[in-house]
Design a protein around this motif. Structure first.
Motif, mmCIF file in Angstrom:
data_model
loop_
_atom_site.group_PDB
_atom_site.id
_atom_site.type_symbol
_atom_site.label_atom_id
_atom_site.label_comp_id
_atom_site.label_asym_id
_atom_site.label_seq_id
_atom_site.Cartn_x
_atom_site.Cartn_y
_atom_site.Cartn_z
ATOM 1 N N HIS A 128 0.860 -1.180 0.000
ATOM 2 C CA HIS A 128 0.000 0.000 0.000
ATOM 3 C C HIS A 128 0.901 1.237 0.000
ATOM 4 O O HIS A 128 1.994 1.242 0.575
ATOM 5 N N THR A 129 0.425 2.297 -0.667
ATOM 6 C CA THR A 129 1.178 3.551 -0.742
ATOM 7 C C THR A 129 0.275 4.700 -0.321
ATOM 8 O O THR A 129 -0.881 4.783 -0.744
ATOM 9 N N TYR A 130 0.840 5.573 0.524
ATOM 10 C CA TYR A 130 0.165 6.813 0.895
ATOM 11 C C TYR A 130 1.000 7.967 0.340
ATOM 12 O O TYR A 130 2.217 8.029 0.565
ATOM 13 N N ALA A 131 0.343 8.872 -0.394
ATOM 14 C CA ALA A 131 1.076 9.956 -1.052
ATOM 15 C C ALA A 131 0.361 11.281 -0.843
ATOM 16 O O ALA A 131 -0.867 11.363 -0.888
ATOM 17 N N PHE A 132 1.173 12.344 -0.634
ATOM 18 C CA PHE A 132 0.647 13.695 -0.434
ATOM 19 C C PHE A 132 1.520 14.670 -1.214
ATOM 20 O O PHE A 132 2.761 14.572 -1.169
ATOM 21 N N GLY A 133 0.878 15.598 -1.921
ATOM 22 C CA GLY A 133 1.678 16.582 -2.651
ATOM 23 C C GLY A 133 0.970 17.196 -3.831
ATOM 24 O O GLY A 133 -0.245 17.436 -3.800
ATOM 25 N N SER A 134 1.732 17.431 -4.896
ATOM 26 C CA SER A 134 1.279 18.223 -6.040
ATOM 27 C C SER A 134 0.282 17.464 -6.918
ATOM 28 O O SER A 134 0.458 16.268 -7.176
ATOM 29 N N PRO A 135 -0.726 18.158 -7.442
ATOM 30 C CA PRO A 135 -1.669 17.524 -8.375
ATOM 31 C C PRO A 135 -1.050 17.239 -9.741
ATOM 32 O O PRO A 135 -1.665 16.559 -10.561
ATOM 33 N N ASP A 136 0.146 17.761 -9.992
ATOM 34 C CA ASP A 136 0.823 17.493 -11.263
ATOM 35 C C ASP A 136 1.630 16.192 -11.234
ATOM 36 O O ASP A 136 1.909 15.620 -12.280
ATOM 37 N N ILE A 137 1.999 15.745 -10.047
ATOM 38 C CA ILE A 137 2.886 14.576 -9.926
ATOM 39 C C ILE A 137 2.149 13.332 -9.451
ATOM 40 O O ILE A 137 2.293 12.241 -10.031
ATOM 41 N N LEU A 138 1.362 13.455 -8.424
ATOM 42 C CA LEU A 138 0.747 12.265 -7.816
ATOM 43 C C LEU A 138 -0.102 11.455 -8.795
ATOM 44 O O LEU A 138 -0.037 10.215 -8.783
ATOM 45 N N PRO A 139 -0.914 12.077 -9.669
ATOM 46 C CA PRO A 139 -1.732 11.258 -10.583
ATOM 47 C C PRO A 139 -0.915 10.401 -11.536
ATOM 48 O O PRO A 139 -1.409 9.376 -12.010
ATOM 49 N N ILE A 140 0.330 10.798 -11.823
ATOM 50 C CA ILE A 140 1.168 10.004 -12.730
ATOM 51 C C ILE A 140 1.379 8.605 -12.171
ATOM 52 O O ILE A 140 1.372 7.610 -12.898
ATOM 53 N N PHE A 141 1.556 8.501 -10.839
ATOM 54 C CA PHE A 141 1.875 7.222 -10.214
ATOM 55 C C PHE A 141 0.680 6.601 -9.481
ATOM 56 O O PHE A 141 0.610 5.379 -9.351
ATOM 57 N N CYS A 142 -0.201 7.434 -8.983
ATOM 58 C CA CYS A 142 -1.274 6.926 -8.124
ATOM 59 C C CYS A 142 -2.635 6.857 -8.808
ATOM 60 O O CYS A 142 -3.546 6.187 -8.316
ATOM 61 N N GLY A 143 -2.794 7.581 -9.920
ATOM 62 C CA GLY A 143 -4.069 7.549 -10.615
ATOM 63 C C GLY A 143 -4.380 6.152 -11.126
ATOM 64 O O GLY A 143 -3.590 5.550 -11.856
ATOM 65 N N GLY A 144 -5.520 5.605 -10.733
ATOM 66 C CA GLY A 144 -5.903 4.263 -11.175
ATOM 67 C C GLY A 144 -5.264 3.136 -10.406
ATOM 68 O O GLY A 144 -5.471 1.963 -10.744
#
Length: 955
Positions: A128-144
């Motif tokens: 499991h991964t928990y991520a916090f930060g920029s809307p430009d970066i996180l969706p690249i890895f966490c989207g879907g």
């Protein structure tokens, strides 16, 4: 013409099949290291845009900017510099850290905004991964990603007008809130206590503050302290929450920041980023020894040496430093958690960071090597399944022996030897990956090159047959015989069979449809060339029978033309080359006119001065500074030049040879002068509107609609007036010059307005020089061609309204190509429209409208091309040259440059460097349509130009 358009359109696409294919392959088996995971969870801090030197160096009072992380370096962990590979941008940097591979070159098809091919990452491999930060970066890895919980702030938070360090505090605060929430949420607490957990905190503050305030500003440097404090609080919070010493920590950055507040290229300020690792599974600090590096000469992905010294300003020479490539961080993280490396990772495990025994080190390195080897084997398998004649990568044809040898070394506890062997296997596997990434390059590049060469030969033969007097010689009678027709038919049949054969091979190999077209175009062209073998043989016999001096002149012309074209290629990278070109051209032009002009004349001095005047513009910055007074002054200069040209035209004595060439026709002076004065008034009004519009905008921030309508009227109406001017050469050209002047002035913001006048007088100088060479009584220049081509069939000239091309006419085509490039480079960078200020359209429209603004900006760039093409049309009229024949000559020279730019296309480096290389190739490829379009537009203005020689029978 249609053939040229098709060829250039198709071959322009070839660079995406050659240079921009994705290296990512799917269907690879993961390799889990056979070790006990030293950590149960991993915390990844990425400080976006943090430079290594600004992080490690001491401040002005000799205190560390990041005291907590410096204490980690001294007491608990390992440190070094992580070397990023250009393009040093946020998405490629994060992909390298989290997924282990560098920029996917096929991302150019997505405008560099996203990876077009799905890829594996450390987050994918985690439980499991928990991520916090920029809307430009996180969706690249966490989207879907189902097992990833992430939260980002709104885009509106990224405000360059404020101190952006609060963005970092947002990430820290939301992670703290997650832990606090888990105290009441038992499901969440259970998830957090699982193994193979990844926590990712993206910290954007340094990047935003670096762009807005520069990395040496107090705001940026203070942001480093904010990051350090947040990392310290997060560390203490996690250690207190879990209380098991099973957490590993990685602190790094995706890229640095230049002193200008930008990033993207390969400068050390952009590629050098900090790396600090500590916690479970991480080696403790070691004192630096005086022993020399064992890998001197080796280089990182940013071309920096492995044995780079630590700067004294960092005050860290006493602690051993371990530098890594940015992609090496991904296998480091997965090894700490006992996970397989990301499937497309090319990073090598940095063993110096791991606190493992020798056996575990060997097993971890072996898993890393097998994972890269599996990528190689998958690529090899895919290529072999589609190749009739497969060429394996030689060094790894017996890869299983390498694997078995390493297994034996580990089994026999020869761990050091196993580590060396795994490193050799990684090196060979990476070389094998590059081999298959470029497997088709040779065949494709050979096909494209042969296609371009075939097109150039095809054009040469077409020009010789249709626009020279070669077929008027006795050789023409030998061309059409029965034997030649049979031979030509056989060549066509052979070409057709060859095309069918290669198409079948490509179908069997399941090649993309464009491969068929690339090959088909090349075969078609060479078949057309060899099917005209009788003409080629006649041409060869003509050359054999030619005088030696003719062959020498032909070769000299080819060499000089090639050198000039190579100089033009270089000018795409260095605008200042044109300054030297015009300094030389001014001297040469003045000498030519002096030698061919009877008596004393001011024309040579005018030619010399005009060339030297324009030479200064390519020394000026491509980014044009605002200078309204200079724009207004340029309007006055424009009027003065126009009056001077008309005065020269009117004051020439009738017996003067210049008068016989350019002023021989009678015309209605009253009408002509009234139109001329009207155009001058429009230019003066435009200069006044430049001042009024700029001043009003500066005061009120919005231009009145009334002002905008006046500007639109002045620009549009003035371009219609040249159509009603006199047909005489200088009258019409000066009218065109004045006609486009108001539009260019109103679209100018600085020195480019003066460049318009400088270009105009250079074009007049070009016309005068050509007149001196072609027509003045004392001209010593004669046309040079094949045998019996120096004389022109006068009867044919009268019937066709133009003469045949000669070898000396190459000069005119080359000058046109030089001036077309100068028209672009004089006020900006030909590779990017971004080098031209958008503020130049504000006198026409102030409300943001991208389509109208882009159209106005392109029109501004288009105006100098129109001037150059009008002058070229006037010269072809003077010299009685066939315009289509000249078009093919220009196209031929353009394609010499196109081939050169084809081999200069880059798929590595900064996005700007990659984009510019594509632009250069695309611009030259588009010449086939662009120049044709210019001819069509300028023909409206120049089709009825007449000279003093128009009524003469002799040419």
């Amino acid at each position: 013409v249609l053939m040229g358009i098709v060829l250039h359109a198709v071959y322009m696409m070839s660079i995406f099949d050659i240079y921009f294919k994705s290296p990512i392959v799917h269907g690879i088996d993961p390799v889990t290291p056979r070790i006990t995971p030293p950590a149960e969870r991993l915390v990844l801090f990425i400080a976006d845009g943090l430079r290594a030197d600004k992080f490690f160096e001491l401040d002005t009072v000799k205190k560390p900017r990041a005291p907590f992380l410096r204490s980690i370096i001294y007491e608990k962990g390992r440190w070094g510099v992580s070397h990023a590979r250009p393009p040093t941008e946020s998405r490629p940097g994060h992909v390298a850290i989290i997924a282990g591979f560098y920029e996917d070159p096929s991302a150019v098809t997505k405008g560099w905004k996203a990876n077009p091919v799905e890829f594996d990452s450390v987050f994918n491999r985690s439980r499991h991964t928990y991520a916090f930060g920029s809307p430009d970066i996180l969706p690249i890895f966490c989207g879907g990603l189902n097992h990833c919980s992430w939260s980002s702030y709104p885009h509106e938070y990224e405000d360059f007008a404020t101190d952006a360090s609060f963005l970092d505090e947002w990430s820290f605060d939301h992670f703290r809130g997650l832990l606090n929430k888990s105290n009441k949420d038992h499901v969440l607490k259970q998830l957090l206590h699982q193994d193979k957990l990844v926590i990712f905190l993206h910290l954007l503050g340094c990047d935003t503050n670096g762009h807005a305030h520069r990395p040496y500003s107090s705001i940026y440097l203070n942001n480093v302290k904010v990051v350090d404090k947040g990392v310290e609080e997060t560390y203490n919070l996690i250690e207190e929450y879990f209380k098991d010493n099973r957490t590993a920590y990685i602190f790094t950055a995706d890229h640095g920041m230049s002193d200008k507040g930008s990033h993207g290229d390969g400068h050390p300020t952009n590629t050098d980023t900090p790396l600090v690792a500590w916690g479970a599974g991480i080696q403790k600090p070691r004192l630096a020894t005086s022993e020399s590096s064992t890998d001197i000469g080796l280089r990182f992905v940013d071309e920096h040496r492995h044995d780079m010294p630590t700067p004294p300003a960092w005050d860290l020479k006493s602690i051993e430093r371990v530098d890594v490539n940015q992609a090496d961080i991904a296998p480091l993280m997965t090894t700490l958690l006992g996970l397989p490396s990301p499937l497309n990772s090319v990073g090598s495990l940095p063993m110096e960071y791991l606190n493992l025994n020798k056996e575990e080190q060997a097993e971890a390195a072996f898993a890393n090597a097998k994972q890269i080897l599996n990528q190689f084997l998958r690529k090899s398998q895919l290529k072999q399944s589609r190749s009739l004649h497969f060429r394996p990568f030689g060094p790894l044809t017996r890869h299983h022996i390498f694997v078995e040898e390493i297994e034996k070394l580990i089994s026999s506890r020869q761990y050091e030897a196993a580590l060396h062997s795994t490193q050799d296997l990684i090196t060979l596997s990476l070389a094998g990956l590059h081999y298959f990434q470029t497997y088709d390059w040779f065949a494709l590049m050979t096909t494209i090159t042969m296609g371009y060469l075939g097109w150039m030969v095809y054009v040469i033969l077409h020009v010789l047959k249709c626009y020279t007097s070669f077929l008027a010689t006795p050789y023409e009678t030998r061309l059409k015989t029965g034997a030649n027709e049979v031979r030509n038919k056989r060549v066509r049949i052979f070409g057709g069979l060859l095309m069918v054969l290669f198409s079948v091979i490509l179908l069997i190999e399941r090649s993309p449809p464009l491969y068929h077209i690339y090959l088909g175009v090349a075969i078609f062209l060479w078949t057309a060339i060899f099917s005209d073998s009788s003409f080629i043989q006649a041409l060869w016999r003509a050359l054999q029978l030619s005088r030696l001096i003719l062959i020498a002149k032909l070769m000299a012309m080819c060499i000089v033309s090639f050198l000039i074209l190579e100089l033009l290629v270089s000018s795409f990278f260095e605008r200042r080359i044109y300054s030297g070109v015009f300094l030389i051209a001014g001297i040469v032009g003045a000498v030519v006119v002096s030698c061919n002009t009877p008596g004393l004349s001011m024309v040579p001095a005018f030619v010399w001065a005009s060339c030297w005047f324009i030479s200064g513009f390519t020394l000026m910055p491509a980014q044009i500074p605002d200078h309204t007074q200079l724009v207004v002054f340029s309007g006055i200069i424009l009027v003065v030049i126009a009056i001077s040209v008309r005065s020269f035209d009117c004051m020439l004595p009738k017996q003067d040879p210049w008068h016989r060439i350019i002023s021989g026709l009678k015309h209605k002076r009253g009408v002509s002068w009234r139109l001329f004065i009207s155009q001058i008034i429009l230019v003066i009004l435009s200069s006044a509107m430049v001042w009024i519009s700029t001043t009003y905008r500066a005061q009120r921030r919005q231009l009145l609609l009334f002002h905008q309508l006046i500007n639109w009227f002045l620009a549009g109406f003035s371009m219609v007036l040249p159509l009603f001017s006199s047909h005489r050469l200088l009258d019409r050209l000066s009218s065109i010059f004045l006609g486009f002047g108001p539009a260019f002035l109103l679209l100018s913001i600085g020195y480019e307005a003066l460049f318009y006048s400088a270009l105009a007088i250079v074009l007049i100088s070009w016309i005068l020089v050509e007149c001196a060479i072609l027509y003045l009584p004392f001209s010593k220049t004669q046309g040079v061609g094949l045998p019996d081509q120096n004389t022109v069939d006068k009867e044919d000239t009268r019937q066709r309204n133009h003469r045949f091309l000669r070898l000396s006419d190459v000069r005119i085509a080359l000058c046109f190509l030089i001036l077309i490039n100068v028209a672009f480079f004089g006020t900006g960078n030909v590779a990017s429209i971004a080098s031209f200020e958008i503020s130049s359209v504000y006198r026409f429209i102030t409300i943001f409208n991208p389509f109208i603004m882009a159209a106005l900006l392109l029109f501004k760039l288009f105006i100098p091309f129109i001037l150059v093409t009008c002058a070229f049309s006037a010269i072809t009229n003077l010299a009685k040259l066939p315009r289509l024949g000249c078009y093919f000559m220009v196209l031929l020279f353009s394609d010499v440059m196109t081939i050169h730019f084809f081999f200069l296309v880059r798929n590595t480096g900064s996005w700007m460097e990659i984009g510019n290389s594509i632009s250069h190739f695309g611009i030259m490829s588009a010449q086939v349509v662009f120049i044709l379009l210019l001819f069509a537009i300028t023909n409206i203005y120049t089709k009825d130009i007449q000279t003093g020689l128009s009524s003469h029978k002799e040419v």
